[in-house]
Design an enzyme around this catalytic site. Structure first.
Site, PDB file in Angstrom:
ATOM      1  N   ASP A   1       0.959  -1.172  -0.032  1.00 42.40           N
ATOM      2  CA  ASP A   1       0.026  -0.082  -0.099  1.00 42.40           C
ATOM      3  C   ASP A   1       0.970   1.195  -0.186  1.00 42.40           C
ATOM      4  O   ASP A   1       1.871   1.287   0.568  1.00 42.40           O
ATOM      5  CB  ASP A   1      -0.995   0.073   1.270  1.00 42.40           C
ATOM      6  CG  ASP A   1      -2.233   0.755   1.012  1.00 42.40           C
ATOM      7  OD1 ASP A   1      -3.316   0.250   0.920  1.00 42.40           O
ATOM      8  OD2 ASP A   1      -2.125   2.043   0.754  1.00 42.40           O
TER       9      ASP A   1
ATOM     10  N   THR B   1     -13.760  -4.241  -7.905  1.00 43.93           N
ATOM     11  CA  THR B   1     -14.929  -4.414  -8.700  1.00 43.93           C
ATOM     12  C   THR B   1     -14.750  -3.244 -10.031  1.00 43.93           C
ATOM     13  O   THR B   1     -14.785  -2.353  -9.517  1.00 43.93           O
ATOM     14  CB  THR B   1     -16.300  -4.133  -8.093  1.00 43.93           C
ATOM     15  OG1 THR B   1     -16.117  -4.984  -6.700  1.00 43.93           O
ATOM     16  CG2 THR B   1     -17.438  -4.052  -8.532  1.00 43.93           C
TER      17      THR B   1
ATOM     18  N   ARG C   1     -18.538 -10.464   2.499  1.00 41.96           N
ATOM     19  CA  ARG C   1     -19.467  -9.707   2.948  1.00 41.96           C
ATOM     20  C   ARG C   1     -18.659  -9.157   4.187  1.00 41.96           C
ATOM     21  O   ARG C   1     -17.808  -9.754   4.854  1.00 41.96           O
ATOM     22  CB  ARG C   1     -20.498 -10.665   3.732  1.00 41.96           C
ATOM     23  CG  ARG C   1     -21.600 -11.142   2.772  1.00 41.96           C
ATOM     24  CD  ARG C   1     -22.313 -11.976   3.391  1.00 41.96           C
ATOM     25  NE  ARG C   1     -21.632 -13.127   4.038  1.00 41.96           N
ATOM     26  CZ  ARG C   1     -22.060 -14.193   4.656  1.00 41.96           C
ATOM     27  NH1 ARG C   1     -23.473 -14.201   5.167  1.00 41.96           N
ATOM     28  NH2 ARG C   1     -21.259 -15.128   5.177  1.00 41.96           N
ATOM     29  N   GLU C   2     -19.016  -7.613   4.415  1.00 42.57           N
ATOM     30  CA  GLU C   2     -17.991  -7.091   5.649  1.00 42.57           C
ATOM     31  C   GLU C   2     -18.664  -7.964   7.025  1.00 42.57           C
ATOM     32  O   GLU C   2     -19.819  -8.144   7.011  1.00 42.57           O
ATOM     33  CB  GLU C   2     -18.270  -5.757   5.556  1.00 42.57           C
ATOM     34  CG  GLU C   2     -17.744  -5.035   4.644  1.00 42.57           C
ATOM     35  CD  GLU C   2     -17.565  -3.338   4.581  1.00 42.57           C
ATOM     36  OE1 GLU C   2     -17.620  -2.964   5.661  1.00 42.57           O
ATOM     37  OE2 GLU C   2     -17.480  -2.747   3.870  1.00 42.57           O
TER      38      GLU C   2
ATOM     39  N   LYS D   1     -20.013 -10.434 -10.813  1.00 40.63           N
ATOM     40  CA  LYS D   1     -20.121  -9.436  -9.693  1.00 40.63           C
ATOM     41  C   LYS D   1     -21.190  -8.408  -9.575  1.00 40.63           C
ATOM     42  O   LYS D   1     -22.174  -8.494  -8.791  1.00 40.63           O
ATOM     43  CB  LYS D   1     -18.781  -8.831  -9.533  1.00 40.63           C
ATOM     44  CG  LYS D   1     -18.547  -7.720  -8.606  1.00 40.63           C
ATOM     45  CD  LYS D   1     -18.488  -8.294  -7.359  1.00 40.63           C
ATOM     46  CE  LYS D   1     -18.669  -7.179  -6.154  1.00 40.63           C
ATOM     47  NZ  LYS D   1     -18.218  -7.603  -4.777  1.00 40.63           N
TER      48      LYS D   1
ATOM     49  N   PHE E   1     -31.697 -12.475   2.113  1.00 38.97           N
ATOM     50  CA  PHE E   1     -31.764 -11.343   1.711  1.00 38.97           C
ATOM     51  C   PHE E   1     -33.316 -10.875   1.728  1.00 38.97           C
ATOM     52  O   PHE E   1     -33.818 -10.237   0.667  1.00 38.97           O
ATOM     53  CB  PHE E   1     -31.212 -10.793   0.694  1.00 38.97           C
ATOM     54  CG  PHE E   1     -29.534 -10.717   0.990  1.00 38.97           C
ATOM     55  CD1 PHE E   1     -28.812 -11.893   1.108  1.00 38.97           C
ATOM     56  CD2 PHE E   1     -28.935  -9.652   0.890  1.00 38.97           C
ATOM     57  CE1 PHE E   1     -27.516 -11.790   1.562  1.00 38.97           C
ATOM     58  CE2 PHE E   1     -27.760  -9.531   1.252  1.00 38.97           C
ATOM     59  CZ  PHE E   1     -26.928 -10.503   1.523  1.00 38.97           C
ATOM     60  N   LEU E   2     -34.158 -11.258   2.576  1.00 41.22           N
ATOM     61  CA  LEU E   2     -35.534 -11.154   2.733  1.00 41.22           C
ATOM     62  C   LEU E   2     -35.826 -10.444   3.811  1.00 41.22           C
ATOM     63  O   LEU E   2     -37.133 -10.532   4.291  1.00 41.22           O
ATOM     64  CB  LEU E   2     -36.524 -12.384   2.385  1.00 41.22           C
ATOM     65  CG  LEU E   2     -36.411 -12.849   0.922  1.00 41.22           C
ATOM     66  CD1 LEU E   2     -36.975 -14.126   0.839  1.00 41.22           C
ATOM     67  CD2 LEU E   2     -36.902 -11.787  -0.064  1.00 41.22           C
TER      68      LEU E   2
ATOM     69  N   CYS F   1     -20.958  -1.676  -1.185  1.00 42.98           N
ATOM     70  CA  CYS F   1     -21.218  -2.380  -2.480  1.00 42.98           C
ATOM     71  C   CYS F   1     -22.552  -2.234  -3.194  1.00 42.98           C
ATOM     72  O   CYS F   1     -22.930  -1.598  -3.945  1.00 42.98           O
ATOM     73  CB  CYS F   1     -20.918  -3.970  -2.330  1.00 42.98           C
ATOM     74  SG  CYS F   1     -19.210  -4.271  -1.864  1.00 42.98           S
TER      75      CYS F   1
ATOM     76  N   ARG G   1     -20.411   3.768   5.368  1.00 43.26           N
ATOM     77  CA  ARG G   1     -20.854   4.101   4.064  1.00 43.26           C
ATOM     78  C   ARG G   1     -22.173   3.603   3.472  1.00 43.26           C
ATOM     79  O   ARG G   1     -22.690   2.467   3.873  1.00 43.26           O
ATOM     80  CB  ARG G   1     -19.648   3.258   3.138  1.00 43.26           C
ATOM     81  CG  ARG G   1     -18.170   4.012   3.344  1.00 43.26           C
ATOM     82  CD  ARG G   1     -17.165   3.533   2.359  1.00 43.26           C
ATOM     83  NE  ARG G   1     -16.853   2.157   2.692  1.00 43.26           N
ATOM     84  CZ  ARG G   1     -15.816   1.310   2.171  1.00 43.26           C
ATOM     85  NH1 ARG G   1     -15.363   1.669   0.972  1.00 43.26           N
ATOM     86  NH2 ARG G   1     -15.665   0.138   2.926  1.00 43.26           N
TER      87      ARG G   1
END
Ligand code: UDX
Length: 426
Positions: free
Chosen positions: A30, A121, A154-155, A204, A249-250, A260, A327
Site C-alpha cells: 500500500d 470491482t 461480506r463485511e 459481480k 436477503f428477505l 457495495c 458508508r
C-alpha cells in the site's frame, strides 16, 4: 506461491491474509506508509472479526509481509492481485485513478511473466482495456495473463467468506491461465465458474444487483402488507421456504447500505445506459431503497405534530452489524433527515464511537437513551435484542420504539408500555 497484493483495503487485506494462511507467501502493498507501519506491527486498521488473529499468525510464520515498495514486490512475485479502490462517481461511472496508477507501475516493472488478477470491482469491459493499456505501454502479451476474479466477501464475515466461497468466479482470456488459479485456491472447496473477463465482471454486478433487488422487493412488499395488516416476517418466511426463492436477503427494514450494493446497482445502471439500454428494475430498486427511510419517518410523524426539539436516540450507526463501516449507512441517512426536521439525535453503536457531526455518540447503551422521546433501532445488533427493556423504558422520557430492522416482537415490547412502530408488523 509468491503473491503480491496491491491495495490493503478490506478486500486486499482479507485476500492477502487468507492466501498467506493457505500457505502462500504474500506481500501486501500500500502506498499509505502509516497503514503499512500499523499492519507491520500486527495492528489492524479495520474491524473485521477474526482478521487480526490471522494477520498475527501469518506474520509470525513469515508468510505475510507489509510493504510500501510496490516495485520490489512486483519483481519478486509472479502473481499480482489488484485490490485497490474503484470509487464511484455520482452517475455510476468509476474513478479508475488507483487502478491506472498500478497498471502504469506494472508496465514499468514487468521483466518476467506475471499473472495479474483483478479483484477490484470494475465496470464490464475494464479488464479488456487493462490488457490494451499494458500492450500499448510496450508489454508483450506473452509476458502476462490477466484474470478477473471478483470477490463476494461480506463485511463482518469476510474471513469466513474467503475460506468458504459458494463459487470461485474466474474470467480468463486463455483457459491455460486457470492452472495458476487452481494452484492458488487448491485448499478451498468450491466450484469454479470460468467465463470471459467481461463475464466475470458482470457476474459481480449481477449478484449484488440481484441481492439488492430482493431487499427492495421485500421492502416494497412490506409497504403493501402494512396497508393490509399483514405480518411481513410471515410472508418472508413463507417465501424463503420455496427453494426457488431461498430465505436470504428477505429482511424488510430501513433498506440496504454499505460500500457495495448502492454503488454496484448504480454502476450496472450506468453500464446499461452506456449501451442505450433503459434499466427499469435497477432504477426502481434504488428508488424503493432511497424512500424506505421516509416510510418510517412518516409513521413516526403520526405521533408528533413536529419533531423539532424532540430527543431521538438511534441505536446502530454502521450500515449493518459486526462492522464499523458507515458508508451509505441507512442510519446516517435517517439521522440526516431527522436533523433537518429539528430533532436532537443521540446515538449508540457497539463499534462506531467516533464523534459524528451534529449528534451525540454515547459509549454506554443505557446512557444513550436517557431522556429520549423516541428510540430507533437502525441496525440488527444482537445486543439490541437482549437489553433490559424495563430499564430502557424507565430511562426514556417518551415511549416510542421504532424498529427499523424487525428484530423486536411488537407484543412483547408493548408489555413494557412501549408504543411500537414498524412496517407490516403485527
Ligand atoms: C455485499 C455482498 O453480500 C457481498 O457478496 C459483496 O462482495 C459486497 O456487498 P456487504 O455490503 O458486506 O456485502 O453486506 P450485506 O450483508 O450483503 O448487506 C448489505 C446491506 O443490505 C446492509 O445494509 C444490510 O443491512 C442490508 N440487508 C441485507 C437488508 O436490508 N436486508 C436483508 O435481508 C439483507
Amino acid at each position: 506461491m509468491k503473491i503480491c497484493v496491491i491495495g490493503t483495503g478490506y478486500v486486499g487485506l482479507t485476500t492477502g491474509t487468507v492466501l498467506a494462511d493457505l500457505g502462500h507467501e504474500v506481500y501486501c502493498v500500500d502506498k499509505d506508509k502509516l497503514k503499512i507501519e500499523t499492519l507491520a506491527r500486527g495492528e489492524v486498521p479495520i474491524y473485521e472479526p477474526g482478521l487480526s488473529e490471522l494477520i498475527v499468525r501469518n506474520k509470525d510464520r513469515e508468510l505475510l509481509h507489509f510493504t510500501t515498495d510496490i516495485r520490489r514486490a512486483i519483481q519478486k512475485c509472479p502473481v499480482i492481485f489488484i485490490t485497490v479502490g474503484t470509487p464511484a462517481n455520482e452517475d455510476g461511472s468509476q474513478d479508475l485513478t488507483a487502478i491506472n496508477e498500478v497498471i502504469k507501475t506494472l508496465a514499468e516493472e514487468i521483466t518476467s511473466h506475471k499473472t495479474i488478477i483483478t479483484k477490484s470491482t470494475v465496470l464490464p469491459g475494464t479488464n479488456e482495456k487493462i490488457i490494451e493499456t499494458l500492450i500499448d505501454k510496450g508489454i508483450d502479451s506473452s509476458m502476462f495473463d490477466l484474470i478477473s476474479n471478483p470477490e463476494f466477501l461480506r463485511e463482518g464475515n469476510a474471513v469466513y467468506d474467503m475460506f468458504h466461497p459458494d463459487r470461485i468466479v474466474v474470467g480468463v482470456k486463455r483457459k491455460e491461465s486457470m492452472k495458476i488459479v487452481e494452484e492458488l485456491y487448491e485448499k478451498l472447496d468450491a466450484p469454479y465458474i470460468i467465463t470471459s473477463l467481461t463475464g466475470a465482471e458482470m457476474i459481480k454486478y449481477a449478484s449484488n444487483a440481484f441481492l439488492a433487488t430482493k431487499i427492495s422487493f421485500i421492502n416494497e412488499l412490506s409497504r403493501i402488507c402494512d396497508a393490509y395488516n399483514v405480518e411481513i416476517t410471515d410472508i418472508a418466511n413463507a417465501l424463503g421456504q420455496d427453494k426457488r426463492i431461498a430465505p436470504y436477503f428477505l429482511q424488510a427494514g430501513l433498506g440496504f447500505g454499505g460500500s457495495c450494493f448502492p454503488k454496484d446497482v448504480r454502476a450496472l445502471e450506468y453500464a446499461a445506459k452506456q449501451k442505450n439500454i433503459v434499466p427499469e428494475i435497477l432504477t426502481a430498486v434504488q428508488h424503493v431503497n432511497d424512500t424506505q427511510v421516509d416510510v418510517y419517518i412518516e409513521k413516526l410523524m403520526t405521533h408528533f405534530t413536529k419533531l423539532e426539539g424532540k430527543k431521538i436516540t438511534v441505536w446502530g450507526l454502521a450500515f449493518k452489524p459486526e462492522t464499523d463501516d458507515t458508508r451509505e449507512s441507512r442510519a446516517l441517512v435517517l439521522i440526516k433527515k431527522l436533523l433537518v426536521k429539528g430533532a436532537h439525535i443521540q446515538a449508540y453503536d457497539p463499534i462506531v464511537q467516533l464523534p459524528q457531526k451534529s449528534i451525540t455518540v454515547h459509549h454506554d447503551i443505557y446512557e444513550s437513551i436517557r431522556g429520549a422521546d423516541v428510540l430507533i433501532i437502525a441496525t440488527e445488533w444482537n445486543q439490541f435484542k437482549t437489553v433490559d427493556w424495563k430499564k430502557v423504558k424507565d430511562l426514556m422520557k417518551g415511549d416510542i420504539l421504532v424498529d427499523g430492522r424487525n428484530i423486536i416482537d411488537p407484543k412483547r415490547i408493548e408489555s413494557y408500555q412501549f408504543q411500537y412502530i414498524g412496517v407490516a408488523r403485527q
